[in-house]
Motif scaffolding. Structure first.
Motif, PDB file in Angstrom:
ATOM      1  N   HIS A   1       5.704   0.524  -2.219  1.00  0.00           N
ATOM      2  CA  HIS A   1       5.385  -0.597  -1.345  1.00  0.00           C
ATOM      3  C   HIS A   1       4.242  -0.222  -0.398  1.00  0.00           C
ATOM      4  CE1 HIS A   1       6.014  -4.180   1.091  1.00  0.00           C
ATOM      5  NE2 HIS A   1       5.973  -3.400   2.158  1.00  0.00           N
ATOM      6  N   ILE A   2       3.305  -1.169  -0.228  1.00  0.00           N
ATOM      7  CA  ILE A   2       2.202  -1.017   0.717  1.00  0.00           C
ATOM      8  C   ILE A   2       2.433  -2.003   1.851  1.00  0.00           C
ATOM      9  CG2 ILE A   2      -0.291  -1.177   1.081  1.00  0.00           C
ATOM     10  CD1 ILE A   2       0.414   1.080  -0.811  1.00  0.00           C
ATOM     11  N   ALA A   3       2.375  -1.516   3.080  1.00  0.00           N
ATOM     12  CA  ALA A   3       2.545  -2.359   4.264  1.00  0.00           C
ATOM     13  C   ALA A   3       1.250  -2.335   5.062  1.00  0.00           C
ATOM     14  CB  ALA A   3       3.699  -1.836   5.116  1.00  0.00           C
ATOM     15  N   ALA A   4       1.018  -3.372   5.862  1.00  0.00           N
ATOM     16  CA  ALA A   4      -0.137  -3.431   6.760  1.00  0.00           C
ATOM     17  C   ALA A   4       0.379  -3.645   8.180  1.00  0.00           C
ATOM     18  CB  ALA A   4      -1.074  -4.556   6.351  1.00  0.00           C
ATOM     19  N   HIS A   5      -0.041  -2.784   9.106  1.00  0.00           N
ATOM     20  CA  HIS A   5       0.425  -2.869  10.484  1.00  0.00           C
ATOM     21  C   HIS A   5      -0.677  -2.492  11.463  1.00  0.00           C
ATOM     22  CE1 HIS A   5       4.626  -3.453   9.527  1.00  0.00           C
ATOM     23  NE2 HIS A   5       4.581  -2.431   8.701  1.00  0.00           N
TER      24      HIS A   5
END
Length: 71
Positions: A57-61
């Motif tokens: 999973h790739i998250a953006a924060h």
């Protein structure tokens, strides 16, 4: 403004499933579309793409949501 991180930093963030950790793979300094949403960002307040340690999973924060972990 959030904290400054660099590619390769090991970080954690809070998700619906609890605390998650991963490695920063990309830094965005311009607005970008991700998973159907426009993320607003700038050189002074970048957003980071992070690959989860446990899944692909790739998250953006924003930096304010991240906590740097020891390597």
């Amino acid at each position: 403004m959030g904290r400054a991180f660099k590619i390769g930093d090991h970080v954690s963030w809070n998700s619906e499933a609890g605390r998650v950790s991963g490695t920063i793979t990309k830094i965005h300094i311009r607005d970008f579309d991700y998973k159907g949403h426009t993320h607003h960002t700038s050189a002074d307040d970048p957003q980071y793409e992070i690959k989860s340690d446990k899944t692909d999973h790739i998250a953006a924060h924003k930096g304010s949501a991240l906590r740097k972990l020891p390597k």
